[in-house]
Design an enzyme around this catalytic site. Structure first.
Site, PDB file in Angstrom:
ATOM      1  N   GLU A 138       0.777  -1.240   0.000  1.00  0.00           N
ATOM      2  CA  GLU A 138       0.000   0.000   0.000  1.00  0.00           C
ATOM      3  C   GLU A 138       0.813   1.297   0.000  1.00  0.00           C
ATOM      4  OE1 GLU A 138      -2.883  -0.356   3.188  1.00  0.00           O
ATOM      5  OE2 GLU A 138      -4.050  -1.843   2.086  1.00  0.00           O
ATOM      6  N   GLU A 172      -5.666  -8.073  -0.715  1.00  0.00           N
ATOM      7  CA  GLU A 172      -6.371  -7.984   0.568  1.00  0.00           C
ATOM      8  C   GLU A 172      -7.831  -7.657   0.303  1.00  0.00           C
ATOM      9  OE1 GLU A 172      -4.879  -5.184   3.463  1.00  0.00           O
ATOM     10  OE2 GLU A 172      -2.803  -5.841   3.211  1.00  0.00           O
TER      11      GLU A 172
HETATM   12  C1  BGC Z   1      -3.085  -3.391   7.272  1.00  0.00           C
HETATM   13  C2  BGC Z   1      -3.802  -3.881   8.492  1.00  0.00           C
HETATM   14  C3  BGC Z   1      -5.268  -3.572   8.416  1.00  0.00           C
HETATM   15  C4  BGC Z   1      -5.845  -4.037   7.125  1.00  0.00           C
HETATM   16  C5  BGC Z   1      -7.277  -3.606   6.982  1.00  0.00           C
HETATM   17  C6  BGC Z   1      -3.730  -3.964   6.080  1.00  0.00           C
HETATM   18  O1  BGC Z   1      -3.025  -3.550   4.939  1.00  0.00           O
HETATM   19  O2  BGC Z   1      -1.753  -3.790   7.302  1.00  0.00           O
HETATM   20  O3  BGC Z   1      -3.218  -3.320   9.623  1.00  0.00           O
HETATM   21  O4  BGC Z   1      -5.933  -4.216   9.464  1.00  0.00           O
HETATM   22  O5  BGC Z   1      -5.087  -3.550   6.033  1.00  0.00           O
HETATM   23  O6  BGC Z   1      -7.385  -2.233   7.096  1.00  0.00           O
END
Ligand code: BGC
Length: 340
Positions: free
Chosen positions: A163, A281
């Site tokens: 990110e 993710e």
């Molecule tokens: C972060 C986490 C977070 C998740 C959802 C991830 O990229 O590293 O800390 O819980 O995104 O926001």
């Protein structure tokens, strides 16, 4: 004589076959077809190794995680990793040997249970806020990782940075990541390398990523948490989402269209650029109502697969869990939503 001729014929046949097969795979990458990777269905082991110290955020990885994940039906793990708390802050930026050994163990467990594994650089804030000042350190970290794992099978994937955001804008990222990629390529000419899109790997800005001209082993990655008010309801680290506790996602036409439109946008860009996509993710916080978590997860997963995106749900057993730690078993509806 006959034997020699047969051998010659056979070799010619095998040679032609090899040529044919290699042309075939070459042509698939130049004809607009997106190349295949070994990544299909994955899970993030979050809140473990990306914490300043493993365990700080409640998760210490056990070997059993890997066997459970494999038995659950997943084929890869994405492992978020904090390297900056375990390496020197000044040149030569050496990574602690004991930390490296812990990561070695993750790779060997993944290998033992037949899982591919993505190792990334996670939460490296200096890189986000002071990108050019931090670049020498970032390069040195990647040089060490790349050299150490150069001999690993292709089931080990590198992801340059989770990110990019803040001062690591699109332009800066497009300038910086190719330099890191070159460093990785010195020791890993053929390994798949994953590059996150700018602005938090948002689907809308993935198309701002400028892809390298001559590197066929690149995967582009985006993350998906829309609507944030639903997926992040009640998270402790951002008060603005407190007011949404209880919000549902029932899969109305409008809600589904939202996911479809976003994914079509990404898929079109992928086709134009002939690049495989990882949805690295997506997930829902544990406070969201379970039936909505299940519906959202199922729909997002289905749309990812329809668009040929590999995917990794966030996360295994932390804040957005698919696995229930206290019951020591999967949340069955969530596992079904992903794997059935
Ligand atoms: C972060 C986490 C977070 C998740 C959802 C991830 O990229 O590293 O800390 O819980 O995104 O926001």
């Amino acid at each position: 004589m006959k034997t020699i001729k047969t051998i010659l014929n056979l070799s010619f046949f095998l040679f032609t076959l090899a040529l044919f097969t290699s042309c075939d795979s070459d042509s698939s990458s130049s004809s607009g077809e997106v190349p295949e990777t070994s990544l299909k269905r994955g899970i993030n082991i979050g809140n473990a190794l990306e914490a300043p110290k493993e365990g700080d955020w409640g998760v210490v990885i056990q070997e059993s995680y890997f066997s459970t994940i494999k038995a659950g039906g997943f084929d890869f793990v994405r492992l978020p990793i904090n390297w900056h708390s375990h390496s020197l802050e000044s040149s030569p930026y050496t990574i602690d040997e004991s930390y490296f050994r812990r990561i070695d163990q993750m790779l060997s467990w993944a290998n033992k249970y037949g899982l591919s594994i993505i190792i990334d650089v996670h939460h490296f804030d200096d890189m986000i806020y002071y990108p050019y000042e931090t670049l020498p350190r970032f390069q040195a970290i990647w040089r060490q990782i790349a050299q150490r794992y150069a001999g690993q099978p292709y089931s080990v994937y590198f992801e340059i940075l989770n990110e990019p955001n803040a001062n690591l804008t699109s332009d800066v990222w497009n300038d910086i990541y190719p330099q890191v990629l070159s460093t990785i390529r010195e020791s890993n000419p053929d390994r798949w390398v994953i590059i996150d899109g700018p602005f938090w790997s948002n689907w809308q800005t993935l198309n701002e990523l400028r892809l390298p001209a001559n590197d066929p082993r690149i995967i582009a990655s985006f993350h998906y948490y829309n609507p944030m008010e639903f997926t992040h309801q009640g998270v402790e680290w951002d008060n603005q989402y407190n007011q949404y506790i209880g919000m549902t996602w029932t899969g109305t036409e409008a809600q589904k269209k939202d996911v479809e439109n976003s994914f079509n946008h990404v898929a079109n860009w992928a086709k134009e650029n002939n690049i495989p996509i990882l949805l690295g993710e997506f997930g829902t916080y544990y406070k969201a109502p379970m039936s909505s978590r299940v519906k959202w997860t199922q729909f997002v997963r289905q749309k990812a697969e329809e668009n040929n995106f590999s995917w990794a749900v966030w996360d295994f057993n932390a804040g957005f869990p698919i696995y229930n730690n206290s019951a020591q078993q999967w949340y069955p509806e969530l596992l079904d939503a992903l794997i059935k």
